[in-house]
Design a protein around this motif. Structure first.
Motif, PDB file in Angstrom:
ATOM      1  N   ALA A  38      18.060  15.730   7.833  1.00 59.09           N
ATOM      2  CA  ALA A  38      16.965  15.317   8.706  1.00 59.09           C
ATOM      3  C   ALA A  38      16.593  13.857   8.501  1.00 59.09           C
ATOM      4  O   ALA A  38      16.225  13.161   9.454  1.00 59.09           O
ATOM      5  N   LEU A  39      16.636  13.392   7.247  1.00 62.79           N
ATOM      6  CA  LEU A  39      16.402  11.982   6.910  1.00 62.79           C
ATOM      7  C   LEU A  39      17.467  11.547   5.927  1.00 62.79           C
ATOM      8  O   LEU A  39      17.831  12.309   5.015  1.00 62.79           O
ATOM      9  N   GLN A  40      17.923  10.309   6.068  1.00 60.94           N
ATOM     10  CA  GLN A  40      18.971   9.818   5.187  1.00 60.94           C
ATOM     11  C   GLN A  40      18.649   8.389   4.745  1.00 60.94           C
ATOM     12  O   GLN A  40      18.671   7.452   5.542  1.00 60.94           O
ATOM     13  N   ASN A  41      18.259   8.265   3.470  1.00 61.35           N
ATOM     14  CA  ASN A  41      18.039   6.944   2.850  1.00 61.35           C
ATOM     15  C   ASN A  41      17.066   6.067   3.647  1.00 61.35           C
ATOM     16  O   ASN A  41      17.342   4.904   3.954  1.00 61.35           O
ATOM     17  N   ILE A  42      15.895   6.620   3.932  1.00 59.69           N
ATOM     18  CA  ILE A  42      14.868   5.881   4.660  1.00 59.69           C
ATOM     19  C   ILE A  42      14.032   5.061   3.682  1.00 59.69           C
ATOM     20  O   ILE A  42      13.517   5.587   2.694  1.00 59.69           O
ATOM     21  N   SER A  43      13.892   3.779   3.952  1.00 61.24           N
ATOM     22  CA  SER A  43      13.009   2.903   3.181  1.00 61.24           C
ATOM     23  C   SER A  43      12.040   2.220   4.149  1.00 61.24           C
ATOM     24  O   SER A  43      12.430   1.804   5.249  1.00 61.24           O
ATOM     25  N   LEU A  44      10.793   2.119   3.714  1.00 57.32           N
ATOM     26  CA  LEU A  44       9.732   1.588   4.581  1.00 57.32           C
ATOM     27  C   LEU A  44       8.647   0.986   3.709  1.00 57.32           C
ATOM     28  O   LEU A  44       8.392   1.472   2.609  1.00 57.32           O
ATOM     29  N   ARG A  45       8.002  -0.056   4.209  1.00 58.83           N
ATOM     30  CA  ARG A  45       6.891  -0.696   3.506  1.00 58.83           C
ATOM     31  C   ARG A  45       5.719  -0.893   4.461  1.00 58.83           C
ATOM     32  O   ARG A  45       5.906  -1.177   5.640  1.00 58.83           O
ATOM     33  N   ALA A  46       4.512  -0.759   3.918  1.00 60.18           N
ATOM     34  CA  ALA A  46       3.297  -1.099   4.664  1.00 60.18           C
ATOM     35  C   ALA A  46       2.389  -1.869   3.725  1.00 60.18           C
ATOM     36  O   ALA A  46       1.979  -1.350   2.682  1.00 60.18           O
ATOM     37  N   GLY A  47       2.079  -3.118   4.072  1.00 59.40           N
ATOM     38  CA  GLY A  47       1.256  -3.968   3.230  1.00 59.40           C
ATOM     39  C   GLY A  47      -0.223  -3.805   3.534  1.00 59.40           C
ATOM     40  O   GLY A  47      -0.626  -3.117   4.473  1.00 59.40           O
ATOM     41  N   ARG A  68       0.200   2.528  -3.486  1.00 59.36           N
ATOM     42  CA  ARG A  68      -0.351   1.494  -4.371  1.00 59.36           C
ATOM     43  C   ARG A  68       0.298   1.539  -5.748  1.00 59.36           C
ATOM     44  O   ARG A  68      -0.361   1.464  -6.784  1.00 59.36           O
ATOM     45  N   GLY A  69       1.619   1.684  -5.737  1.00 63.13           N
ATOM     46  CA  GLY A  69       2.402   1.666  -6.961  1.00 63.13           C
ATOM     47  C   GLY A  69       2.498   2.988  -7.686  1.00 63.13           C
ATOM     48  O   GLY A  69       3.288   3.130  -8.621  1.00 63.13           O
ATOM     49  N   LYS A  70       1.711   3.983  -7.280  1.00 64.03           N
ATOM     50  CA  LYS A  70       1.711   5.296  -7.929  1.00 64.03           C
ATOM     51  C   LYS A  70       2.712   6.214  -7.228  1.00 64.03           C
ATOM     52  O   LYS A  70       2.689   6.359  -6.007  1.00 64.03           O
ATOM     53  N   ASP A  71       3.576   6.845  -8.006  1.00 62.88           N
ATOM     54  CA  ASP A  71       4.556   7.779  -7.460  1.00 62.88           C
ATOM     55  C   ASP A  71       3.835   9.056  -7.025  1.00 62.88           C
ATOM     56  O   ASP A  71       3.273   9.786  -7.851  1.00 62.88           O
ATOM     57  N   ILE A  72       3.837   9.338  -5.714  1.00 56.12           N
ATOM     58  CA  ILE A  72       3.156  10.530  -5.193  1.00 56.12           C
ATOM     59  C   ILE A  72       4.154  11.510  -4.567  1.00 56.12           C
ATOM     60  O   ILE A  72       3.765  12.421  -3.836  1.00 56.12           O
ATOM     61  N   THR A  73       5.440  11.337  -4.867  1.00 59.14           N
ATOM     62  CA  THR A  73       6.492  12.115  -4.217  1.00 59.14           C
ATOM     63  C   THR A  73       6.256  13.611  -4.296  1.00 59.14           C
ATOM     64  O   THR A  73       6.528  14.342  -3.349  1.00 59.14           O
ATOM     65  N   VAL A 127       0.845  -1.192   0.000  1.00 59.76           N
ATOM     66  CA  VAL A 127       0.000   0.000   0.000  1.00 59.76           C
ATOM     67  C   VAL A 127       0.882   1.245   0.000  1.00 59.76           C
ATOM     68  O   VAL A 127       0.660   2.192  -0.756  1.00 59.76           O
ATOM     69  N   LEU A 128       1.909   1.248   0.846  1.00 57.63           N
ATOM     70  CA  LEU A 128       2.848   2.372   0.946  1.00 57.63           C
ATOM     71  C   LEU A 128       4.265   1.870   0.759  1.00 57.63           C
ATOM     72  O   LEU A 128       4.669   0.888   1.379  1.00 57.63           O
ATOM     73  N   GLU A 129       5.007   2.560  -0.094  1.00 60.15           N
ATOM     74  CA  GLU A 129       6.427   2.269  -0.293  1.00 60.15           C
ATOM     75  C   GLU A 129       7.211   3.567  -0.187  1.00 60.15           C
ATOM     76  O   GLU A 129       6.936   4.525  -0.909  1.00 60.15           O
ATOM     77  N   VAL A 130       8.170   3.594   0.719  1.00 64.15           N
ATOM     78  CA  VAL A 130       9.097   4.708   0.848  1.00 64.15           C
ATOM     79  C   VAL A 130      10.465   4.170   0.462  1.00 64.15           C
ATOM     80  O   VAL A 130      10.971   3.241   1.089  1.00 64.15           O
ATOM     81  N   ASP A 131      11.044   4.724  -0.593  1.00 63.41           N
ATOM     82  CA  ASP A 131      12.304   4.204  -1.135  1.00 63.41           C
ATOM     83  C   ASP A 131      13.415   5.234  -1.040  1.00 63.41           C
ATOM     84  O   ASP A 131      13.398   6.267  -1.731  1.00 63.41           O
ATOM     85  N   ASP A 132      14.390   4.969  -0.145  1.00 61.30           N
ATOM     86  CA  ASP A 132      15.614   5.781  -0.031  1.00 61.30           C
ATOM     87  C   ASP A 132      15.321   7.277   0.071  1.00 61.30           C
ATOM     88  O   ASP A 132      15.972   8.110  -0.581  1.00 61.30           O
ATOM     89  N   VAL A 133      14.354   7.632   0.896  1.00 61.98           N
ATOM     90  CA  VAL A 133      13.978   9.039   1.054  1.00 61.98           C
ATOM     91  C   VAL A 133      14.983   9.760   1.951  1.00 61.98           C
ATOM     92  O   VAL A 133      15.304   9.307   3.049  1.00 61.98           O
ATOM     93  N   TYR A 182       6.309  18.057   3.077  1.00 60.95           N
ATOM     94  CA  TYR A 182       7.689  18.247   2.641  1.00 60.95           C
ATOM     95  C   TYR A 182       7.907  17.470   1.354  1.00 60.95           C
ATOM     96  O   TYR A 182       7.305  16.406   1.146  1.00 60.95           O
ATOM     97  N   THR A 183       8.786  17.987   0.501  1.00 56.82           N
ATOM     98  CA  THR A 183       9.216  17.262  -0.694  1.00 56.82           C
ATOM     99  C   THR A 183      10.623  16.738  -0.442  1.00 56.82           C
ATOM    100  O   THR A 183      11.529  17.528  -0.141  1.00 56.82           O
ATOM    101  N   PRO A 184      10.843  15.436  -0.537  1.00 55.89           N
ATOM    102  CA  PRO A 184      12.178  14.883  -0.255  1.00 55.89           C
ATOM    103  C   PRO A 184      13.247  15.455  -1.177  1.00 55.89           C
ATOM    104  O   PRO A 184      12.977  15.791  -2.337  1.00 55.89           O
ATOM    105  N   SER A 185      14.454  15.551  -0.666  1.00 58.37           N
ATOM    106  CA  SER A 185      15.595  15.945  -1.495  1.00 58.37           C
ATOM    107  C   SER A 185      15.978  14.812  -2.442  1.00 58.37           C
ATOM    108  O   SER A 185      16.524  15.050  -3.522  1.00 58.37           O
ATOM    109  N   ALA A 186      15.701  13.588  -2.033  1.00 59.12           N
ATOM    110  CA  ALA A 186      15.988  12.406  -2.862  1.00 59.12           C
ATOM    111  C   ALA A 186      15.053  11.290  -2.433  1.00 59.12           C
ATOM    112  O   ALA A 186      14.497  11.295  -1.336  1.00 59.12           O
ATOM    113  N   GLY A 187      14.875  10.306  -3.326  1.00 59.74           N
ATOM    114  CA  GLY A 187      14.038   9.160  -3.015  1.00 59.74           C
ATOM    115  C   GLY A 187      12.617   9.320  -3.528  1.00 59.74           C
ATOM    116  O   GLY A 187      12.240  10.354  -4.098  1.00 59.74           O
ATOM    117  N   ARG A 188      11.810   8.277  -3.321  1.00 59.31           N
ATOM    118  CA  ARG A 188      10.451   8.229  -3.851  1.00 59.31           C
ATOM    119  C   ARG A 188       9.467   7.731  -2.789  1.00 59.31           C
ATOM    120  O   ARG A 188       9.801   6.907  -1.942  1.00 59.31           O
TER     121      ARG A 188
END
Length: 260
Positions: A18-27, A63-68, A3-9, A53-59
């Motif tokens: 403030a954040l460095q390469n955070i990855s997280l999943r929620a099914g 549900r598979g849609k990029d909402i960055t 449902v939620l994917e946070v990739d290297d944010v 906030y808009t991340p400096s890097a990462g996505r």
């Protein structure tokens, strides 16, 4: 698909990482907990997920849609609902009016139709009002429906805010410190409520909280952040007893787990 994917944010404010390469999943239908000491980056991560906030890097993907880079209101329309550390309600309005306002995206008529008072609007207004009362009843808040938000105690306010977010009809519920200010019995009741809401509404829940026993009791998976990075992740009991997590919370690795 998660449902939620946070990739290297990552996000930087000037020279502060403030954040460095955070990855997280929620099914689907999972409750995912995020813990960590003050200043670990938990609320900053929520702000990146929800669009404040808009991340400096990462996505960030829903549900598979990029909402960055999607605006906050469009994320809400997709099904993301969020509570805040400081209760986000219209203080001088009643509890019921707050829930009705929260349902504005579900209104099934045009503004002009509403202004003119077409008969079709009456049935729609009744539907929204009935739904608001159902949510209040589920959260045992019907008794404060006509009360002004500003007159309510803090513990009740937190539940009212949760009710207002549920009124937006979310698919993914993000809770920022839902247990703050609650005593042990209230936190226990909140945990039961979250488990019920997951079942009744078919929700995926991601929650931040300093109340570690609450998080570990209701979560399927837990992430611990420290200094803007993922310090540990895994099943609740494993994270709670992880030596680096204990050290981050206590400044001492002689304890076996984060205390209750």
């Amino acid at each position: 698909m998660s449902v939620l994917e946070v990739d290297d944010v990552s996000i930087h404010f000037g020279g502060i990482k403030a954040l460095q390469n955070i990855s997280l999943r929620a099914g689907e239908w999972e409750i995912v907990g995020i813990i960590g000491p003050n200043g670990a980056g938990k609320t900053t991560l929520f702000n990146c997920i929800t669009g404040f906030y808009t991340p400096s890097a990462g996505r960030v993907r829903y549900r598979g849609k990029d909402i960055t880079r999607l605006p906050v209101h469009r994320r809400t329309a997709l099904g993301l609902g969020r509570t805040f550390q400081n209760v986000g309600l219209v203080k001088n309005a009643t509890v019921l009016d707050n829930l009705l306002t929260a349902q504005h995206l579900q209104v099934g008529y045009e503004p002009v139709t509403g202004i003119l008072g077409s008969p079709a609007t009456f049935a729609e207004e009744k539907r929204l009002r009935d739904r608001a009362h159902q949510i209040l009843e589920l959260l045992q808040l019907e008794y404060v429906a006509r009360e002004r938000v500003t007159d309510l105690p803090y513990g009740v306010l937190k539940r009212v805010e949760l009710a207002a977010v549920l009124a937006t009809d979310p698919d993914l519920l993000l809770l920022d410190e839902p247990g703050s200010g609650l005593g042990p019995e209230e936190a226990e009741g909140l945990g039961d409520t979250l488990l019920t809401l997951r079942k009744e509404f078919g929700l995926t829940i991601v929650m931040i909280d300093h109340h570690v026993p609450l998080v570990t009791r209701v979560s399927d998976y837990v992430y611990c952040l420290n200094f803007g990075e993922v310090l540990a992740e895994g099943r609740p009991d494993a994270v709670r007893s992880h030596p680096e997590v204990v050290l981050a919370y206590l400044g001492d690795d002689t304890e076996s787990e984060v205390p209750v």
